[in-house]
Design a protein around this motif. Sequence first.
Motif, PDB file in Angstrom:
ATOM      1  N   ARG A   1      16.388  73.922  62.907  1.00 24.92           N
ATOM      2  CA  ARG A   1      14.973  73.596  62.779  1.00 24.92           C
ATOM      3  C   ARG A   1      14.335  73.508  64.157  1.00 24.92           C
ATOM      4  N   PHE A   2      13.009  73.719  64.189  1.00 24.32           N
ATOM      5  CA  PHE A   2      12.238  73.702  65.429  1.00 24.32           C
ATOM      6  C   PHE A   2      11.125  72.667  65.294  1.00 24.32           C
ATOM      7  N   PHE A   3      11.028  71.781  66.308  1.00 24.72           N
ATOM      8  CA  PHE A   3      10.003  70.736  66.308  1.00 24.72           C
ATOM      9  C   PHE A   3       9.209  70.835  67.603  1.00 24.72           C
ATOM     10  N   GLU A   4       7.871  70.862  67.480  1.00 25.74           N
ATOM     11  CA  GLU A   4       6.984  70.922  68.639  1.00 25.74           C
ATOM     12  C   GLU A   4       6.419  69.528  68.890  1.00 25.74           C
ATOM     13  N   PHE A   5       6.704  68.968  70.077  1.00 26.85           N
ATOM     14  CA  PHE A   5       6.320  67.587  70.360  1.00 26.85           C
ATOM     15  C   PHE A   5       4.801  67.399  70.363  1.00 26.85           C
ATOM     16  N   SER A   6       4.057  68.344  70.946  1.00 26.60           N
ATOM     17  CA  SER A   6       2.610  68.171  71.111  1.00 26.60           C
ATOM     18  C   SER A   6       1.882  68.144  69.770  1.00 26.60           C
TER      19      SER A   6
END
Length: 526
Positions: free
Chosen positions: A338-343
């Motif tokens: 999975r990919f998570f974008e902090f912003s």
Amino acid sequence: MLTKFETKSNRVKGLSFHSKRPWILASLHSGVIQLWDYRMGTLIDRAIFVMSLVIEFTLDLGDLCSGDDYKIKVWNYKMHRCLFTLLGHLDYIRTVQFHHEYPWIVSASDDQTIRIWNWQSRTCISVLTGHNHYVMCASFHPKEDLVVSASLDQTVRVWDIGALRKKTVSPADDILRLSQMNTDLFGGVDAVVKYVLEGHDRGVNWAAFHPTLPLIVSGADDRQVKLWRMNDTKAWEVDTLRGHMNNVSCVMFHAKQDIIVSNSEDKSIRVWDVTKRTGVQTFRREHDRFWILASHPEMNLLAAGHDSGMIVFKLERERPAFAVSGDSLFYAKDRFLRFFEFSTQKDTQVIPIRRPGTTSLNQSPRTLSYSPTENAVLICSDVDGGSYELAEDRVVIFDLQQRLVLGDLQTPFVKYVVWSNDMESVALLSKHAIIIASKKLMHQCTLHETIRVKSGAWDDNGVFIYTTLNHIKYCLPNGDSGIIRTLDVPIYITKVSGNTIFCLERDGKTRAIVIDATELSSNSLF
């Protein structure tokens, strides 16, 4: 197996986890009951209760129950005082258990009976007869009005106690019921046999319900573990698990995975896949026979008692594999990358993770690395039953282009390396210590923890934020440290941005925690 805590003592015959605190009770064959903090590794209390070999914590966190000398004693462990004694059994008591909802205790005895007691009115409210040899264990179903028992008469019995629940459990009614006890002994309606499970060739030492499915598991002196299924009208044997070389002492379903855990006098703990009904792993001791198993009611922890003490352990790591690159977090959850974008806090599923062999145990990714230049992820898993770790007592920084060692530092065995955002500082995390060093590994400070260090990340001001099992803490370059907040469950920090800590929980869920960073910023200036 990941051993979290171990004790040395006389033979341990009874174990019980506290549901909220990191405590475990151990009853010894010598008649001593020990209360341990397995997180700190310390003995909290020790008491001598003559012949008290079976124990159980209550739900209200104040009392414990013990018995093996024909008597059941309910103790207040804070006051070191026996509150009352329940009399009625005519021979040794093998197990006791509190009901999860009602003020009941179920006990199994060598007098061939199971008794249910009301600990508020301090009376016996039902006697379950039918076994014709020692009853080795008895326990309530976690949700339904059922009791399961195992006996040396080679049978497992399931009892329906629905009528008992429907009766009023006030003290007056219990006293009236005492006058009817003879009637209940011979065919009373409070508790009736629902199923008799026959199939073992020798005495059965243990039987347990599945926490959610209509399944029962049993272990016996015929060295076999049997799996049973039941419905509203009948129960039948599903399969037999063979592999133990001596009497099976105890067996149970794992609360969070489709596995069975059993231990035996053959000095082993075995893990079985419920779906495939095959052995998954075996853990052995050289000299000690195993006698008892216990599982934590809420956490992924198990305990086993043996001839010379006990062990508290996990079957596999719970730390999710992840890698941080700039504003991106790559992590593994439920067999997917999975990919998570902090912003934006946007979370997306990327690709499925292919893994060899069974997925029931020790097959979750152990490490995950991301290469921005290649836009590739490297995932490592434990296969073929284990992995090798090369433990060194120093860390080296190496220039790949010049092929030179730029610096090295003597350290305890380092588990994780965390660079600061400007790459000028590095934190080296071992099990119980954090070493802060410069980019060329010049030592700045060492911080020691009595509780295991779990994770960490640098904030924008050069403060290292880290977690232990039960706290979020900070460490300054000069070695000053402090607690930011207390944790109920462990978390794994992935990034610190401003006053927000991004982290992963043990089940792979992303989480953002807002903290007061004012104190940290002012401290870092000095």
